[in-house]
Design a protein around this motif. Structure first.
Motif, PDB file in Angstrom:
ATOM      1  N   ARG A 104       0.854  -1.183   0.000  1.00  0.00           N
ATOM      2  CA  ARG A 104       0.000   0.000   0.000  1.00  0.00           C
ATOM      3  C   ARG A 104       0.894   1.239   0.000  1.00  0.00           C
ATOM      4  NH1 ARG A 104      -1.602   3.350   4.068  1.00  0.00           N
ATOM      5  NH2 ARG A 104      -3.584   4.440   3.745  1.00  0.00           N
ATOM      6  N   THR A 126      17.162   6.193  -0.559  1.00  0.00           N
ATOM      7  CA  THR A 126      17.198   4.801  -0.993  1.00  0.00           C
ATOM      8  C   THR A 126      16.280   3.959  -0.108  1.00  0.00           C
ATOM      9  OG1 THR A 126      19.494   5.142  -1.569  1.00  0.00           O
ATOM     10  CG2 THR A 126      18.756   2.869  -1.468  1.00  0.00           C
ATOM     11  N   GLY A 127      15.552   3.053  -0.730  1.00  0.00           N
ATOM     12  CA  GLY A 127      14.685   2.169   0.033  1.00  0.00           C
ATOM     13  C   GLY A 127      13.329   2.762   0.355  1.00  0.00           C
ATOM     14  N   GLU A 128      13.086   3.997  -0.094  1.00  0.00           N
ATOM     15  CA  GLU A 128      11.776   4.604   0.148  1.00  0.00           C
ATOM     16  C   GLU A 128      10.728   4.062  -0.818  1.00  0.00           C
ATOM     17  OE1 GLU A 128      10.567   7.051   2.517  1.00  0.00           O
ATOM     18  OE2 GLU A 128      12.286   6.107   3.473  1.00  0.00           O
ATOM     19  N   LYS A 130      10.869   4.102  -4.508  1.00  0.00           N
ATOM     20  CA  LYS A 130      10.604   5.004  -5.627  1.00  0.00           C
ATOM     21  C   LYS A 130      10.001   4.260  -6.828  1.00  0.00           C
ATOM     22  CE  LYS A 130      14.904   6.662  -5.330  1.00  0.00           C
ATOM     23  NZ  LYS A 130      15.308   6.346  -3.949  1.00  0.00           N
ATOM     24  N   THR A 131      10.357   2.977  -6.951  1.00  0.00           N
ATOM     25  CA  THR A 131       9.792   2.196  -8.050  1.00  0.00           C
ATOM     26  C   THR A 131       8.268   2.215  -7.966  1.00  0.00           C
ATOM     27  OG1 THR A 131      11.642   0.726  -7.541  1.00  0.00           O
ATOM     28  CG2 THR A 131      10.172   0.044  -9.295  1.00  0.00           C
ATOM     29  N   ARG A 160      13.243  -5.656 -14.699  1.00  0.00           N
ATOM     30  CA  ARG A 160      12.738  -5.883 -13.348  1.00  0.00           C
ATOM     31  C   ARG A 160      11.491  -5.035 -13.095  1.00  0.00           C
ATOM     32  NH1 ARG A 160      15.116  -3.219  -7.916  1.00  0.00           N
ATOM     33  NH2 ARG A 160      14.150  -1.466  -8.993  1.00  0.00           N
ATOM     34  N   GLY A 549      20.192   0.178  -7.673  1.00  0.00           N
ATOM     35  CA  GLY A 549      18.751   0.071  -7.860  1.00  0.00           C
ATOM     36  C   GLY A 549      18.129  -1.081  -7.108  1.00  0.00           C
ATOM     37  N   ASP A 551      17.516  -3.015  -3.573  1.00  0.00           N
ATOM     38  CA  ASP A 551      17.409  -2.647  -2.188  1.00  0.00           C
ATOM     39  C   ASP A 551      18.111  -3.661  -1.277  1.00  0.00           C
ATOM     40  OD1 ASP A 551      16.211  -1.011  -0.334  1.00  0.00           O
ATOM     41  OD2 ASP A 551      14.540  -2.405  -0.074  1.00  0.00           O
TER      42      ASP A 551
HETATM   43  P1  ADP Z   1      14.278   2.912  -3.948  1.00  0.00           P
HETATM   44  O1  ADP Z   1      14.266   2.833  -5.420  1.00  0.00           O
HETATM   45  O2  ADP Z   1      13.568   4.128  -3.441  1.00  0.00           O
HETATM   46  O3  ADP Z   1      15.594   2.756  -3.337  1.00  0.00           O
HETATM   47  P2  ADP Z   1      12.801   0.451  -4.174  1.00  0.00           P
HETATM   48  O4  ADP Z   1      11.781   0.900  -5.117  1.00  0.00           O
HETATM   49  O5  ADP Z   1      13.886  -0.398  -4.654  1.00  0.00           O
HETATM   50  O6  ADP Z   1      13.413   1.699  -3.399  1.00  0.00           O
HETATM   51  O7  ADP Z   1      12.018  -0.252  -2.990  1.00  0.00           O
HETATM   52  C1  ADP Z   1      12.651  -0.634  -1.831  1.00  0.00           C
HETATM   53  C2  ADP Z   1      11.888  -1.717  -1.140  1.00  0.00           C
HETATM   54  O8  ADP Z   1      10.779  -1.190  -0.467  1.00  0.00           O
HETATM   55  C3  ADP Z   1      11.379  -2.808  -2.041  1.00  0.00           C
HETATM   56  O9  ADP Z   1      11.726  -4.030  -1.512  1.00  0.00           O
HETATM   57  C4  ADP Z   1       9.884  -2.610  -2.057  1.00  0.00           C
HETATM   58  O10 ADP Z   1       9.217  -3.823  -2.178  1.00  0.00           O
HETATM   59  C5  ADP Z   1       9.630  -1.980  -0.717  1.00  0.00           C
HETATM   60  N1  ADP Z   1       8.473  -1.089  -0.710  1.00  0.00           N
HETATM   61  C6  ADP Z   1       8.327   0.040  -1.409  1.00  0.00           C
HETATM   62  N2  ADP Z   1       7.141   0.643  -1.142  1.00  0.00           N
HETATM   63  C7  ADP Z   1       6.514  -0.138  -0.235  1.00  0.00           C
HETATM   64  C8  ADP Z   1       5.241  -0.059   0.435  1.00  0.00           C
HETATM   65  N3  ADP Z   1       4.390   0.939   0.239  1.00  0.00           N
HETATM   66  N4  ADP Z   1       4.944  -1.055   1.297  1.00  0.00           N
HETATM   67  C9  ADP Z   1       5.802  -2.060   1.512  1.00  0.00           C
HETATM   68  N5  ADP Z   1       7.006  -2.188   0.911  1.00  0.00           N
HETATM   69  C10 ADP Z   1       7.369  -1.238   0.038  1.00  0.00           C
END
Ligand code: ADP
Ligand code: MG
Length: 912
Positions: A104, A126-128, A130-131, A160, A549, A551
Motif C-alpha cells: 500500500r 534509498t529504500g523509500e 521510488k519504483t 525488473r 537500484g 534494495d
Molecule cells: P528505492 O528505489 O527508493 O531505493 P525500491 O523501489 O527499490 O526503493 O524499494 C525498496 C523496497 O521497499 C522494495 O523491496 C519494495 O518492495 C519496498 N516497498 C516500497 N514501497 C513499499 C510499500 N508501500 N509497502 C511495503 N514495501 C514497500
C-alpha cells in the motif's frame, strides 16, 4: 544551516504543504475504492487492504478497477484535466497495488507521486520505494494516451520494473512495454499457463525487487513496445531509437510513434548529470570513402576540359557533361553511375574535379608534413586544423597523394540533455539530487523537492578516518571489516574503481574473510547478490555502479525476520567508503544504502593523503604536516578540518564537471538547432508533405542561382552561353536554348528570363513525370530528397566537428570560441541548405531509381568519450554494435492500417 539552505528549506516545506491536501483526498477515497474488485482473470488470494465496508473481500464482484480506467479516459476526453482526476487515479493505483503486489503506497509515496506528476525531481532516500512511487504519476499520465517513458540505468532494471510493476498497470487495464538492447518485450501474464502463473506470481511478490520473472515478458517488435501505454527502458535505448528513427527511410520503420510526452528518469542524477558528459553517437567506419577519393583522384586527369567537363570559375563550380559521365562510367565499369553508385559516387567525382581543377597548391593550400593546410583566401594566413567541407579536403589529400584521413563518419549524434529536453514533461527521482539542484534547474528547468522519509532516518554517519599513507589505510580497512564481520554485522564496502576493488578483495582473502565482489559487469546477477548484502555477517565489496537500484533488506531477501532481528542488534548495515568520490552526491549514494525505512545503520569513509582526490588538492602538504606531528603509517586521525578541506575539493571538482557538461551542451545547442530543422524536414518528407513542391522549389532556386551568377545588374552583361550550359547540366535536353535566350537577352528583362527558364524546367519535369508515372515519381522525389539530406547532413556533422576543434585552437585571441562557432556554424548551415537544394535539383532529372539506404556498413553506437574524463561515470560507458536497421520496411497495402499509427487506412493517411 546557511541562509541559502534556510530559504531553500522553506520553499521545500511550502511545496510539500501544498501537496498535503491531495494526499488527504486520496486517503479519503480509499474506502470507496476498497470495494472494487479485481480482474477476474487473476483470481488470487489477495492481501487485505484498509478496512472497507461490510467485510467485502477482494476478488468478489465485477471488474471495477479496469472500468475506472475507461471512465477516467472518457472524462479526460470530455475536457477534465489530469489534475482534476489525480486523487481518484492515485487511489485506483494504490488499490491495484494492494491487491496485486500487496503493498500500500505510504503517504510520503503519494507526495512523491505528485512531485513527479508536476514535472519535478522527487528526492527520496534509498529504500523509500521510488519504483512504486512512479506507478502513480505513470498511470495518471498514461491515461492521456500519448505514452509515458520510464528511464532506468540499465537493461536489467527496466526488465525488473516492467515485471514487478507491470502487474499493477495490468490490473488497471494498461499495457507495458520494455526496451532492452537486444530485444523488446511487453508485459503479458497471459502467455504463461494459469497454474504456472500462480507460482511465478508468488515468487515475484517476494523477490520481485531483484529477481526478474522472465516468463511474464513476451518478446515483441520495437514499435510495439513503444505503442504500449507505458514503456520502460534505459536512456541509451530511448536515445538511440530517437536517432535511428531519424535515419529511417519509411514511416513504418520509425518506432517512437507516440513522440515524447512524459518521461520519469529513475536515478536521475546518474543519467542527467554523470552520464550527460558523453553524447550518444551512431557512427560507421568509413574505409570505403578513403578508397573512393583515391579512385576518383586518378580518373580526373584523364578527362578533358570543355569535352568532358565545364569549368565555371565564377561559381567556383565544375560540371560534368554527359559525355564525361559516360567516360567515367566506362572507366569504372558501371552502366549508370547515378543508379549504381548513387549520389555518393557523383559527389566523389565532383569533389575530385574541384580539387584538381579549381584548387591550386601554394595558393589555396600548402602541403606540410604530409598534411593539407588551407590558406585563408582573404588574409593569406595558414589555417591549421581547418578542413574543407563535403569531402573536398579528402579529395585534395588524394590529389596530393598524402594520407587521406580515414574517419568513422558520425551518422547521428545527440546529447542526453537535448534528448530529454524533447519531452513535453520531464521528471526524475533519486536519493541524491539536492547537491545538484542548480544544474537540474539551469540545464533542464526542473526543480528538486525533497520528500520526507516514511520512517525517521536513524543511520549514524561517522567522521572520516584519515591515514597518512594508502597502505596504512588498507590495513585498517581490512581490520575493521574483519572485526565487524566476525561480530555478525553485514558490511558493504564501496570502492571507486575496479582496481581498488580487486586489491581489497585480495587483502580480505588473505585474512580469510569471505566476501562477494561486484563491479557492474553483470547487472542481473549482481542484483541478486546485493539483495543478500544485508544478511548477518555478509561482506560485499562493490563499485558504485554495482547492484544499483536493488534494495538491501536487513536479514536478506526473501525476508527472514529472525535473521533481520539479529542484524538489527548488531547495529544494522555498516557502509564503508574506501575513498571519497569526486562528488559529495556519490558519497551520499553510498551511505544511503544503509538506514533504509527506519533501519539502524552506520557509515564511514576511510581516507589517505595519497588518495587521488586528496593528492590533487594539497595532499602533500597534509602528509608533511602529519609527518611533522609524528603520525605513523597505521595511526588514524579524525579531524573536521581535513574533512572540510576534502569537501571543498569535492565541490571544486563538481564545479569543474558542471563546466565541462555546460561546455558540451552549449556546443550541442548550436547543433541542436540544425538537427531540429533537418529532422523536421525529414519528417515532412516521410509524411509525404508536398515533396513535389519542395523539389520544384529546389529547381527554381537553382535556376535563380544560375541567372544570378551570369547576369550582372551593374554592367548589364548577360552570359547566354553559360546560362544555356548550366541549364543543360541540370536538365539533360536536346533543344538549343540559344536562339530564345538571345531574344530575351535583347530585352534585358530578368523576369522574362526567369519565367522562361522555369517554364523549361516545368515542362521537363512534367515530361519526366509522364515517363515515370506519377506514383514512381513521388517515390523517387521522396527517396532522392532523403538520400541527399542524409548524405549532406552527415558531412555537415563532420564539418561541425572540425569547426568545434578549430575554434578551440583559435581561442588564444580575444575571440570567444563559442561565438565563433555559432557564427561559422550558421554559415555552414545555410550552405548545407543551399547544397541540399542544388543537389536535389541536379539529380532529380538524372536518377530514376534510388536504393532506399546508403551503404554505410554496420553502424556503431557509442558514447563519445573524447569529452569525458576518467572518473565517475566513465566506467559506465559501453559500446554496442548493431546493424543499421534495414531500410526495406514491409510493404504497406493501400487498405492496411497506416504504419504511422494513426489508426486510419494507409490510403486515407500517409498513402494518400
Ligand atoms: P528505492 O528505489 O527508493 O531505493 P525500491 O523501489 O527499490 O526503493 O524499494 C525498496 C523496497 O521497499 C522494495 O523491496 C519494495 O518492495 C519496498 N516497498 C516500497 N514501497 C513499499 C510499500 N508501500 N509497502 C511495503 N514495501 C514497500
Ligand atoms: Mg530505485
Amino acid at each position: 544551516m546557511g541562509i541559502f539552505d534556510k530559504i531553500f528549506g522553506d520553499a521545500n516545506k511550502k511545496a510539500i504543504k501544498t501537496i498535503e491536501p491531495l494526499v488527504k483526498s486520496v486517503n479519503e477515497l480509499e474506502s470507496q475504492f476498497g470495494r472494487f474488485s479485481l480482474d477476474p482473470h487473476t483470481k488470487r488470494e489477495l492481501v487485505p487492504a484498509a478496512p472497507s465496508e461490510a467485510g467485502s473481500r477482494y476478488g468478489v464482484g465485477v471488474d471495477e478497477l479496469k472500468a475506472k480506467t475507461e471512465e477516467f479516459k472518457k472524462r479526460l476526453a470530455e475536457g477534465e484535466s489530469l489534475d482534476d482526476i489525480l486523487p481518484e487515479a492515485f487511489a485506483a493505483v494504490r488499490e491495484a497495488s494492494k491487491r496485486t503486489l500487496g503493498q500500500r503506497h505510504f503517504d510520503v509515496q503519494l507526495i512523491g507521486g505528485v512531485v513527479l506528476h508536476q514535472g519535478k525531481i522527487a528526492e527520496m532516500k534509498t529504500g523509500e520505494g521510488k519504483t512504486l512511487v512512479a506507478t502513480l504519476p505513470v498511470y495518471l499520465n498514461a491515461l492521456a494516451g500519448h505514452g509515458v517513458h520510464i528511464v532506468t540505468v540499465n537493461d536489467y532494471l527496466s526488465r525488473r520494473d516492467t515485471v514487478w510493476m507491470g502487474q499493477i498497470y495490468h490490473a488497471l487495464g494498461l499495457t507495458v512495454g520494455c526496451l532492452n538492447h537486444e530485444a523488446s518485450y511487453v508485459y503479458d501474464p497471459s502467455h504463461v499457463s494459469e497454474k504456472k502463473e500462480e507460482g511465478l506470481d508468488k515468487e515475484r511478490d517476494t523477490t520481485g525487487a531483484f529477481k526478474v520473472v522472465h516468463e511474464f515478458l513476451r518478446p515483441v517488435g520495437r514499435r510495439e513496445a513503444y505503442e504500449a501505454d507505458i514503456t520502460y527502458g534505459t536512456n541509451n535505448e530511448f536515445g538511440f531509437d530517437y536517432l535511428r528513427d531519424n535515419m529511417a527511410y519509411d514511416l513504418s520503420q520509425m518506432v517512437q510513434a507516440k513522440g515524447h510526452n512524459f518521461a520519469i528518469v529513475d536515478e536521475v542524477d546518474s543519467i542527467l548529470i554523470d552520464e550527460a558528459r558523453t553524447p550518444l553517437i551512431i557512427s560507421a567506419p568509413d574505409a570505403e570513402s578513403t578508397k573512393l577519393y583515391e579512385t576518383f583522384s586518378k580518373i580526373v586527369p584523364r578527362l578533358k576540359e570543355n569535352e568532358d567537363y565545364n569549368v565555371d570559375e565564377k561559381l567556383k563550380a565544375v560540371s560534368i557533361t554527359e559525355g564525361g559521365i559516360e567516360k567515367v562510367e566506362n572507366m569504372l565499369g558501371l552502366k549508370n553511375i547515378y543508379e549504381e553508385g548513387g549520389t555518393r559516387y557523383v559527389h566523389h567525382l565532383e569533389q575530385a574535379l574541384k580539387a584538381q581543377i579549381l584548387f591550386h597548391r601554394d595558393k589555396d593550400y600548402v602541403v606540410k608534413d604530409g598534411e593539407i593546410i588551407i590558406v585563408d583566401e582573404f588574409t593569406g594566413r595558414l589555417m591549421p586544423g581547418r578542413r574543407w567541407s563535403e569531402g573536398l579536403h579528402q579529395a585534395v589529400e588524394a590529389k596530393e597523394e598524402v594520407l587521406v584521413q580515414k574517419e568513422s563518419r558520425t551518422l547521428a549524434t545527440i546529447t542526453f540533455q537535448n534528448y530529454f529536453r524533447l519531452y513535453k514533461k520531464l521528471a526524475g527521482m533519486t536519493g541524491t539530487a539536492q547537491t545538484s539542484a542548480e544544474e537540474f534547474h539551469k540545464v533542464y528547468g526542473i526543480d528538486v523537492i525533497s520528500v520526507p522519509t516514511n520512517k525517521p532516518m536513524i543511520r549514524t554517519d561517522l567522521p572520516d578516518r584519515i591515514y597518512k599513507v594508502e597502505e596504512g589505510k588498507f590495513r585498517a580497512l581490512v581490520r575493521e571489516i574483519k572485526e565487524r564481520h566476525e561480530k555478525g554485522q553485514p558490511v558493504l564496502v564501496g570502492t571507486v574503481s575496479i582496481t581498488k576493488n580487486e586489491i581489497l578483495s585480495a587483502l580480505l582473502g588473505r585474512e580469510g574473510v569471505p566476501h562477494k565482489v561486484l563491479n557492474a559487469k553483470n547487472h542481473e546477477q549482481e542484483g541478486e547478490i546485493i539483495a543478500q548484502a544485508g544478511r548477518a555477517g555478509a561482506v560485499t565489496v562493490a563499485t558504485n555502479m554495482a547492484g544499483r537500484g536493488v534494495d538491501i533488506i536487513l536479514g536478506g531477501n526473501p525476508p527472514d525476520s529472525a535473521e533481520a532481528q539479529k542484524v538489527v542488534e548488531f547495529g544494522g548495515l555498516h557502509v564503508i567508503g574506501t575513498e571519497r568520490h569526486e562528488a559529495r552526491r556519490i558519497d551520499n549514494q553510498l551511505r544511503g544504502r544503509s538506514g533504509r525505512q527506519g533501519d539502524p545503520g552506520s557509515s564511514q569513509f576511510f581516507v589517505s593523503t595519497e588518495d587521488d582526490l586528496v593528492r590533487v588538492f594539497g595532499g602533500d602538504r597534509l602528509k608533511n604536516l602529519m609527518e611533522r606531528l609524528g603520525v605513523g603509517d597505521d595511526d588514524v586521525i579524525e579531524n573536521r578540518l581535513v574533512s572540510r578541506a576534502i569537501e571543498q575539493a569535492q565541490s571544486k571538482i563538481e564545479g569543474n564537471n558542471f563546466d565541462i557538461r555546460k561546455y558540451v551542451l552549449e556546443y550541442d545547442d548550436v547543433m541542436n538547432k540544425h538537427r531540429t530543422a533537418i529532422y523536421k524536414l525529414r519528417r515532412e518528407i516521410l509524411d509525404g508533405e508536398n515533396v513535389k513542391e519542395k523539389v520544384a522549389d529546389s529547381i527554381y532556386e537553382e535556376t535563380e542561382r544560375i541567372i544570378g551568377a551570369h547576369t550582372s545588374t551593374e554592367t548589364g552583361e548577360w552570359n547566354i552561353e553559360e546560362i544555356a550550359e548550366s541549364m543543360k547540366a541540370m536538365i539533360p535536353m536536346e533543344e538549343d536554348l540559344h536562339q530564345k535566350l538571345r531574344e530575351i537577352s535583347d530585352s534585358r528583362d530578368i523576369q522574362r528570363l526567369n519565367d522562361f527558364l522555369k517554364e523549361i524546367a516545368d515542362s521537363a519535369y512534367a515530361q519526366r513525370e509522364k515517363q515515370a508515372g506519377e506514383e514512381a515519381m513521388r517515390n523517387l522525389e521522396r527517396m532522392l530528397f532523403l538520400r541527399v539530406v542524409d548524405e549532406l547532413w552527415v558531412d555537415h556533422l563532420e564539418q561541425m566537428e572540425y569547426l568545434r576543434d578549430s575554434v578551440r585552437l583559435r581561442a588564444y585571441g580575444q575571440r570567444d570560441p563559442l561565438v565563433e562557432y555559432k557564427i561559422e556554424g550558421q554559415k555552414m548551415f545555410n550552405q548545407l541548405q543551399a547544397a541540399i537544394n542544388s543537389q536535389v535539383a541536379n539529380l532529380i532529372f538524372k536518377v530514376s531509381f534510388i536504393h532506399p539506404h546508403t551503404k554505410q556498413g554496420s553502424a556503431i553506437e557509442s558514447r563519445d568519450e573524447s569529452y569525458s574524463r576518467s572518473g565517475v561515470g566513465a566506467q559506465m560507458q559501453q559500446e554496442a554494435t548493431r546493424q543499421t536497421p534495414s531500410a526495406h520496411g514491409p510493404k504497406v497495402g493501400r487498405n492496411d492500417p497506416c504504419p504511422c499509427g494513426s489508426g486510419k487506412k494507409y490510403k486515407k493517411c500517409h498513402g494518400k
